[in-house]
Design a protein around this motif. Structure first.
Motif, PDB file in Angstrom:
ATOM      1  N   PHE A 165       0.846  -1.204   0.000  1.00 34.05           N
ATOM      2  CA  PHE A 165       0.000   0.000   0.000  1.00 34.05           C
ATOM      3  C   PHE A 165       0.880   1.253   0.000  1.00 34.05           C
ATOM      4  CE2 PHE A 165      -1.680   3.483   2.550  1.00 34.05           C
ATOM      5  CZ  PHE A 165      -2.829   3.810   1.841  1.00 34.05           C
ATOM      6  N   CYS A 166       1.901   1.275   0.862  1.00 32.22           N
ATOM      7  CA  CYS A 166       2.817   2.420   0.921  1.00 32.22           C
ATOM      8  C   CYS A 166       3.503   2.635  -0.419  1.00 32.22           C
ATOM      9  CB  CYS A 166       3.865   2.202   2.011  1.00 32.22           C
ATOM     10  SG  CYS A 166       3.194   2.188   3.688  1.00 32.22           S
ATOM     11  N   SER A 167       3.916   1.551  -1.062  1.00 33.09           N
ATOM     12  CA  SER A 167       4.561   1.649  -2.372  1.00 33.09           C
ATOM     13  C   SER A 167       3.581   2.153  -3.428  1.00 33.09           C
ATOM     14  CB  SER A 167       5.114   0.282  -2.793  1.00 33.09           C
ATOM     15  OG  SER A 167       6.137  -0.144  -1.913  1.00 33.09           O
ATOM     16  N   SER A 168       2.342   1.647  -3.379  1.00 31.50           N
ATOM     17  CA  SER A 168       1.334   2.011  -4.376  1.00 31.50           C
ATOM     18  C   SER A 168       0.958   3.482  -4.294  1.00 31.50           C
ATOM     19  CB  SER A 168       0.072   1.154  -4.194  1.00 31.50           C
ATOM     20  OG  SER A 168       0.370  -0.215  -4.309  1.00 31.50           O
ATOM     21  N   ILE A 169       0.730   3.967  -3.081  1.00 37.31           N
ATOM     22  CA  ILE A 169       0.328   5.368  -2.927  1.00 37.31           C
ATOM     23  C   ILE A 169       1.488   6.308  -3.273  1.00 37.31           C
ATOM     24  CG2 ILE A 169       0.893   5.646  -0.455  1.00 37.31           C
ATOM     25  CD1 ILE A 169      -1.789   7.194  -0.237  1.00 37.31           C
ATOM     26  N   THR A 170       2.718   5.883  -2.981  1.00 42.47           N
ATOM     27  CA  THR A 170       3.884   6.692  -3.334  1.00 42.47           C
ATOM     28  C   THR A 170       4.080   6.722  -4.846  1.00 42.47           C
ATOM     29  OG1 THR A 170       4.923   6.028  -1.257  1.00 42.47           O
ATOM     30  CG2 THR A 170       6.323   7.080  -2.893  1.00 42.47           C
ATOM     31  N   LEU A 171       3.893   5.589  -5.492  1.00 43.46           N
ATOM     32  CA  LEU A 171       4.031   5.508  -6.947  1.00 43.46           C
ATOM     33  C   LEU A 171       2.980   6.384  -7.623  1.00 43.46           C
ATOM     34  CD1 LEU A 171       5.950   3.941  -8.821  1.00 43.46           C
ATOM     35  CD2 LEU A 171       4.170   2.206  -9.065  1.00 43.46           C
ATOM     36  N   PHE A 172       1.766   6.374  -7.077  1.00 44.90           N
ATOM     37  CA  PHE A 172       0.688   7.215  -7.608  1.00 44.90           C
ATOM     38  C   PHE A 172       1.023   8.699  -7.434  1.00 44.90           C
ATOM     39  CE2 PHE A 172      -3.234   9.587  -6.484  1.00 44.90           C
ATOM     40  CZ  PHE A 172      -3.815   9.619  -7.745  1.00 44.90           C
TER      41      PHE A 172
END
Length: 255
Positions: A165-172
């Motif tokens: 989740f942390c990676s996904s929101i940062t990538l977004f």
């Protein structure tokens, strides 16, 4: 698609931040276990190799691992946008969706490998400092006793989804901002999420509550059921962030 993923892997495998995250996941559990065994800084009654995996998961999963995940994720895309190298990548005959998905898959693998290293390092450091002691069959999750293998399984699956989740929101967010902002915004979201966990109405929508299995037994008499719901919620968040990230990346002007 496989060639795109392979190219991303070869490009990222030598990055210092990624190597640092993997090195920390191996070495830090030994340090924490040593401090737990000595009782000088970290005090815990959980002193078997298997129980030690809980201590390390809690210690690293509260903020350290999410922070490392956010930093690595921000450097995966926003750094390329900032230095202009993304234009060279887009000049190749590969569509943008494949590039974004390949970056997501690399981060997924990083989260998974980091947690595997952490678990193994926690277990073997437990053997080194505590000996081959047998763990109890039941583990206390908040106010509820559950089989220890379920506690470990749910702790690490939710930990993995939390990192993803942390990676996904940062990538977004990286599709919109430079690296420093892409790191700062997710951190602020996590801090506010943790601060709001006492609000019952919001608790089940807060990522920091969802990915910490140790919290479920404090608020529910059915932590396993609660853990499954938390997994589903985190999976929905991750899928939505991935979809919105792809849409934004495909439409972004990199001129």
């Amino acid at each position: 698609m496989i060639k795109v993923i392979k190219a991303e892997f070869m490009k990222n495998i030598k990055r210092k931040d990624i190597l640092a995250m993997l090195l920390i996941s191996i070495l830090l559990p030994f340090l924490v276990t040593y401090l737990t065994n000595s009782g000088s800084v970290v005090k815990s009654s959980l002193k078997t190799p298997l129980e030690n995996t809980f201590v390390i998961a809690f210690f690293m999963g509260t903020m350290l691992f999410p922070l490392l995940s956010i930093v690595c994720s921000a450097n995966t895309l926003s750094r390329e946008i900032e230095n202009g190298s993304i234009r060279l990548i887009l000049a190749k005959p590969v569509n943008r969706r494949q590039i974004f998905i390949a970056k997501f898959i690399i981060l997924l693998c990083l989260c998974l490998v980091g947690l595997i290293f952490t678990f193994l390092s926690s277990y073997f450091s437990g053997i080194l400092f505590f000996g081959l002691k047998k763990a109890p069959l039941l583990s206390r999750n908040g106010n509820v006793l559950i089989p220890i293998w379920k506690d470990i399984l749910f702790t690490y699956i939710l930990g993995f989804l939390g990192l993803l989740f942390c990676s996904s929101i940062t990538l977004f967010i990286s599709c919109y901002f430079q690296p420093s902002v892409s790191i700062l915004v997710p951190l602020i979201i996590l801090i506010f999420s943790q601060a709001l966990e006492s609000k019952k109405q919001l608790r089940y929508f807060l990522p920091t509550y969802l990915y910490q299995f140790s919290s479920t037994g404090l608020y529910s008499n059915e932590p396993i059921k609660e853990g499954l719901i938390n997994m589903a919620m985190l999976a929905v968040y991750i899928v939505l962030l991935l979809i919105f990230g792809i849409i934004r990346f495909e439409r972004k002007d990199f001129v």
